[in-house]
Design an enzyme around this catalytic site. Structure first.
Site, PDB file in Angstrom:
ATOM      1  N   THR A 116      33.551  33.020  32.902  1.00 31.82           N
ATOM      2  CA  THR A 116      33.534  31.729  32.214  1.00 31.82           C
ATOM      3  C   THR A 116      34.771  31.594  31.339  1.00 31.82           C
ATOM      4  OG1 THR A 116      31.119  31.807  32.151  1.00 31.82           O
ATOM      5  CG2 THR A 116      32.192  30.229  30.704  1.00 31.82           C
TER       6      THR A 116
ATOM      7  N   LEU B 197      31.301  35.048  25.942  1.00 34.63           N
ATOM      8  CA  LEU B 197      31.392  34.267  27.171  1.00 34.63           C
ATOM      9  C   LEU B 197      31.368  35.263  28.325  1.00 34.63           C
ATOM     10  CD1 LEU B 197      34.203  31.587  26.528  1.00 34.63           C
ATOM     11  CD2 LEU B 197      31.727  31.226  26.533  1.00 34.63           C
ATOM     12  N   ASP B 198      30.616  34.961  29.360  1.00 33.11           N
ATOM     13  CA  ASP B 198      30.642  35.804  30.545  1.00 33.11           C
ATOM     14  C   ASP B 198      32.084  35.966  31.018  1.00 33.11           C
ATOM     15  OD1 ASP B 198      27.900  35.846  30.493  1.00 33.11           O
ATOM     16  OD2 ASP B 198      27.646  34.368  32.091  1.00 33.11           O
ATOM     17  N   ARG B 199      32.352  37.086  31.629  1.00 31.31           N
ATOM     18  CA  ARG B 199      33.713  37.334  32.123  1.00 31.31           C
ATOM     19  C   ARG B 199      34.256  36.177  32.973  1.00 31.31           C
ATOM     20  NH1 ARG B 199      35.840  42.898  35.021  1.00 31.31           N
ATOM     21  NH2 ARG B 199      38.007  42.247  35.271  1.00 31.31           N
TER      22      ARG B 199
END
Length: 243
Positions: free
Chosen positions: A59, A55-57
């Site tokens: 998100t 997961l993107d930071r």
């Protein structure tokens, strides 16, 4: 942040609710960071964990780990075979149409620090996102050239897994996700931060459905919405029924 919220755990895998702003693991991109989901979870449950996806930071939401290298291999194969189904919710600028399939290839995003030797001229990769609109909102405030603020709550289901795919796809159709400082609308972000008192990306991984790695039985891991999201819903006068 003393402990991570565990959404699911058995003898083979564990899923957490990753807070917004937390990196999944150590990264050359941010050497100053000292907290990572992988290390925090390892210390919390007292055993090594293997991340299955990212997961993107910024998100938040469901993040899955295996508890052994063998299970990690099986789960990674399921991910590659598209046997895992992911659902996200996003709050975006403007009023989206009822539903849409965004089929728009994306160029690979390369990082100068970690991807220096990667091929720089690769063709854009297939990228497909399905979404449907859950709710629409309008607030009587002028921002930029607009006389009112319009938002939509959308459910997103990616059919591919490109870097920043959901953020880039929503920006491509001119409905950027609120709080997206890379692909979003700066004026709308500033208003959102000031009005709602929340400085984060409004993108949340709510559910992950996958085959149990040994039995094949389908499992759905549900993160729901955290307190930050519920506070925004309250300010919008919205009572959410999961769809």
């Amino acid at each position: 942040m003393s402990e991570l919220k565990i959404l699911y755990q058995d003898d083979h895998m564990v899923a957490i609710d990753k807070p917004a702003g937390l990196l999944v693991h150590r990264s050359m991109i941010d050497r100053r960071e000292t907290r990572f989901a992988m290390q925090m979870l390892r210390d919390q449950i007292g055993q090594h964990v293997y991340p299955i996806h990212r997961l993107d930071r910024p998100t938040s939401g469901v993040l899955l780990f295996a508890l052994s290298s063998d299970i990690a291999r099986i789960l990674s194969q399921s991910l590659q075979a598209k046997a895992m189904e992911k659902s996200y919710y996003a709050l975006v600028r403007g009023h989206t149409i009822d539903s849409e399939v965004i089929d728009y290839p994306l160029k690979e995003i390369l990082d100068k620090t970690t991807d220096g030797k990667a091929q720089q001229d690769k063709a854009a990769q297939e990228a497909v996102t399905h979404y449907h609109t859950v709710a629409r909102f309008e607030l009587p405030y002028a921002v930029g050239r607009y006389q009112s603020v319009r938002y939509a709550l959308v459910k997103l289901q990616p059919a591919t897994g490109r870097k920043h795919q959901l953020r880039r796809h929503m920006a491509h159709i001119r409905h950027p996700i609120l709080g997206d400082t890379t692909h979003g609308d700066g004026k709308q972000n500033a208003f959102f931060f000031d009005h709602f008192g929340l400085r984060q990306l409004m993108l949340r991984a709510t559910t992950l459905t996958l085959p149990q790695p040994l039995t094949g039985d389908r499992i759905t891991i549900d993160a729901g919405f955290d307190s930050a999201w519920l506070a925004v819903f309250e300010q919008l006068g919205y009572q959410h029924n999961r769809q």
